[in-house]
Design a protein around this motif. Structure first.
Motif, PDB file in Angstrom:
ATOM      1  N   GLY A  92     -16.871  44.301  22.935  1.00 40.61           N
ATOM      2  CA  GLY A  92     -15.026  44.647  22.817  1.00 40.61           C
ATOM      3  C   GLY A  92     -16.323  45.722  24.239  1.00 40.61           C
ATOM      4  O   GLY A  92     -17.087  45.214  25.057  1.00 40.61           O
ATOM      5  N   THR A  93     -14.596  45.924  25.103  1.00 41.68           N
ATOM      6  CA  THR A  93     -14.977  46.905  25.946  1.00 41.68           C
ATOM      7  C   THR A  93     -16.241  48.220  25.926  1.00 41.68           C
ATOM      8  O   THR A  93     -17.244  47.965  27.145  1.00 41.68           O
ATOM      9  N   THR A  94     -16.698  48.771  25.353  1.00 39.57           N
ATOM     10  CA  THR A  94     -18.257  49.914  24.561  1.00 39.57           C
ATOM     11  C   THR A  94     -19.047  48.456  25.170  1.00 39.57           C
ATOM     12  O   THR A  94     -20.057  49.020  25.453  1.00 39.57           O
ATOM     13  N   HIS A 121     -12.289  57.094  29.545  1.00 35.19           N
ATOM     14  CA  HIS A 121     -12.492  57.332  28.104  1.00 35.19           C
ATOM     15  C   HIS A 121     -14.268  57.723  28.068  1.00 35.19           C
ATOM     16  O   HIS A 121     -14.834  57.268  28.617  1.00 35.19           O
ATOM     17  N   SER A 123     -16.558  56.374  26.531  1.00 29.40           N
ATOM     18  CA  SER A 123     -17.137  54.718  26.423  1.00 29.40           C
ATOM     19  C   SER A 123     -17.507  54.514  27.888  1.00 29.40           C
ATOM     20  O   SER A 123     -18.583  53.798  28.386  1.00 29.40           O
ATOM     21  N   VAL A 171      -6.530  51.680  33.436  1.00 31.71           N
ATOM     22  CA  VAL A 171      -5.807  52.446  33.073  1.00 31.71           C
ATOM     23  C   VAL A 171      -5.852  53.240  32.007  1.00 31.71           C
ATOM     24  O   VAL A 171      -6.487  52.868  31.138  1.00 31.71           O
ATOM     25  N   ASN A 173      -6.148  55.452  29.004  1.00 33.69           N
ATOM     26  CA  ASN A 173      -5.411  55.677  27.624  1.00 33.69           C
ATOM     27  C   ASN A 173      -5.209  56.613  27.817  1.00 33.69           C
ATOM     28  O   ASN A 173      -4.601  56.828  26.133  1.00 33.69           O
ATOM     29  N   ASP A 198     -13.373  49.736  33.856  1.00 35.42           N
ATOM     30  CA  ASP A 198     -13.074  48.930  32.687  1.00 35.42           C
ATOM     31  C   ASP A 198     -11.257  48.879  32.182  1.00 35.42           C
ATOM     32  O   ASP A 198     -10.059  48.955  33.192  1.00 35.42           O
ATOM     33  N   ALA A 200      -9.897  48.138  29.485  1.00 37.34           N
ATOM     34  CA  ALA A 200      -9.090  48.000  28.428  1.00 37.34           C
ATOM     35  C   ALA A 200      -7.830  48.063  28.115  1.00 37.34           C
ATOM     36  O   ALA A 200      -7.339  47.556  27.183  1.00 37.34           O
ATOM     37  N   GLN A 201      -7.592  48.786  28.634  1.00 37.16           N
ATOM     38  CA  GLN A 201      -5.943  49.447  28.394  1.00 37.16           C
ATOM     39  C   GLN A 201      -5.345  48.918  29.596  1.00 37.16           C
ATOM     40  O   GLN A 201      -3.775  48.606  29.284  1.00 37.16           O
ATOM     41  N   SER A 221     -11.138  44.303  25.782  1.00 35.13           N
ATOM     42  CA  SER A 221     -11.793  44.132  24.263  1.00 35.13           C
ATOM     43  C   SER A 221     -10.596  43.232  23.505  1.00 35.13           C
ATOM     44  O   SER A 221      -8.908  44.038  23.904  1.00 35.13           O
ATOM     45  N   HIS A 223      -9.019  43.265  20.857  1.00 40.08           N
ATOM     46  CA  HIS A 223      -8.200  43.873  19.430  1.00 40.08           C
ATOM     47  C   HIS A 223      -6.840  44.848  19.951  1.00 40.08           C
ATOM     48  O   HIS A 223      -6.125  45.122  19.337  1.00 40.08           O
ATOM     49  N   LYS A 224      -6.914  44.903  21.936  1.00 38.65           N
ATOM     50  CA  LYS A 224      -5.823  45.639  22.623  1.00 38.65           C
ATOM     51  C   LYS A 224      -4.750  44.588  23.193  1.00 38.65           C
ATOM     52  O   LYS A 224      -4.334  44.966  23.105  1.00 38.65           O
TER      53      LYS A 224
END
Ligand code: PMP
Length: 404
Positions: A92-94, A121, A123, A171, A173, A198, A200-201, A221, A223-224
């Motif tokens: 994932g992103t982290t 974030h 992370s 973006v 979060n 990043d 992720a969002q 990530s 899962h998003k």
């Protein structure tokens, strides 16, 4: 015509009841829900070809390897990376951010500078603070303003050859702000600094193009993105990935091992030590297939409409303040009811079957900026509806009556 009723049929969880009420899932920025097509890909993997990859001659291992590498190519194509080996499959992103932060340790020198944005974030803050401690570099912050946008002026003025790295989310979060990453990337490149974005969002709403952005690193990530937890990707430009040392040692990432000396595998395996999340990677590919079949442009347009509708309706509630009113936003609304704690509002909404996030959203500096402990965050996906927005608005109205 965006047929949201048809799309909702793909998501079994949306038929669920919570506290005796139909689930209204508005915590998509934390994690998205999973369509049957992705669940099927997971079941298919474990039912038909579960095997370890890259090192088996037997049929199952070859099938699993092919599916895993095909997923890498799907991710490459989705993000328009020039080469498949520029996609490192991560948890994932982290994981992706830490891989880069660790890799830069010996490339930096005391007195050099790293910039992060005020909208990050945790992370995308903590790994760089740890890197600064290891390397003697200085962490500087691109500030934000009241509307939740970055103020680039000071950053652009103070960029210098001392600047080695810049980190920013595409973006936010916490607020949904879409940041001016094109400007940040080109300014950083003018002084020779590398940029990690990043994503992720952003990835659930915006199809980022690695080559057009000319970005050095980009993290996402699964899962998003309607995919499974524990899977994700780090894009890195080939030249940077060649320069960075391996993140972890172990199987898969070696060319040859003796007790005297080990040589490392080429890209991408140099960064993929150990047995990876094979099923997760494959399901990530299936999730991108699912999103692309709908069309990311159509998804973005629908979500934008939903955001505008929800913003207008929520602002009509007396005493409700929205944090983050940037001109460019994705479908995130962070808000508070004057005089009510976000946790209490979230708890009442849960009783009504409405899932929102409350708290600091792993972005404490953003909350500190507004001098608040946290917000209630409703984040919308393409499977949410106007009726669900109406249910949220009625729920917040109810919370207001109960709490104030
Ligand atoms: N960055 C941002 C902007 C995020 O929203 C998140 C997840 N909330 C992360 C990084 C971390 O992602 P993950 O937990 O999937 O590693």
């Amino acid at each position: 015509m965006f047929d949201v009723a048809r799309i909702r049929e793909d998501f079994p969880i949306l038929k669920r009841q919570v506290n005796g009420k139909p689930l209204v899932y508005l915590d998509n920025a934390a994690t998205s829900q999973t369509p049957q097509q992705v669940i099927d890909a997971i079941v298919d993997y474990y039912s038909r070809y579960n095997a370890n990859i890259h090192r088996g001659v037997h049929t199952l291992s070859q099938e699993a390897t092919e599916a895993y590498e095909a997923a890498r190519v799907k991710i490459q194509k989705h993000f328009n990376a020039a080469k498949a080996h520029e996609i490192i499959l991560t948890s994932g992103t982290t994981h992706g951010i830490n891989l880069v932060a660790q890799g830069f340790t010996d490339l930096l020198h005391p007195g050099e500078e790293i910039w992060v944005s005020a909208l990050e974030h945790h992370s995308n803050i903590v790994p760089w603070q740890m890197l600064c401690e290891r390397s003697g570099t200085r962490l500087r912050v691109i500030p934000m303003n009241e509307t939740g946008e970055l103020e680039l002026e000071g950053f652009l003025k103070e960029l210098s050859p001392k600047t080695r790295l810049v980190f920013c989310n595409h973006v936010s979060n916490a607020l949904g702000t879409v940041n001016p990453i094109e400007k940040i990337i080109s300014a950083a490149h003018q002084v020779g600094a590398a940029v990690l974005i990043d994503g992720a969002q952003a990835a659930p709403h915006i199809k980022a193009d690695m080559q057009a952005l000319d970005v050095d690193f980009y993290t996402v990530s699964a899962h998003k993105l309607c995919g499974p937890t524990g899977a994700g990707a780090l894009y890195g430009k080939e030249a940077w990935l060649e320069k960075l040392p391996p993140y972890q040692g172990g199987g898969e990432m070696i060319a040859e091992v003796t007790f005297e000396k080990t040589t490392y595998a080429g890209l991408p395996h140099k960064f993929e030590a150990g047995t990876p999340n094979i099923c997760g990677g494959i399901a990530f590919g299936a999730a991108l297939d699912y999103l692309n079949a709908i069309g990311m442009d159509r998804i973005a347009a629908y979500e934008h409409e939903l955001l505008a509708y929800a913003t207008e309706k929520l602002l009509a509630i007396p005493g409700l303040r929205i944090y983050g009113e940037a001109a460019q936003k994705t479908s995130v609304i962070s808000f508070n009811l004057e005089g009510a704690h976000p946790y209490d509002v979230g708890t009442i909404l849960d009783k009504l079957g409405i899932a929102v996030r409350t708290g600091h959203h792993c972005a404490q500096p953003v909350m500190d900026f507004y001098r608040i402990p946290g917000t209630v965050r409703a984040s919308f996906s393409f499977y949410n509806t106007r009726q669900e927005v109406d249910t949220l608005v009625a729920g917040v109205g109810r919370a207001r009556q109960m709490l104030l």
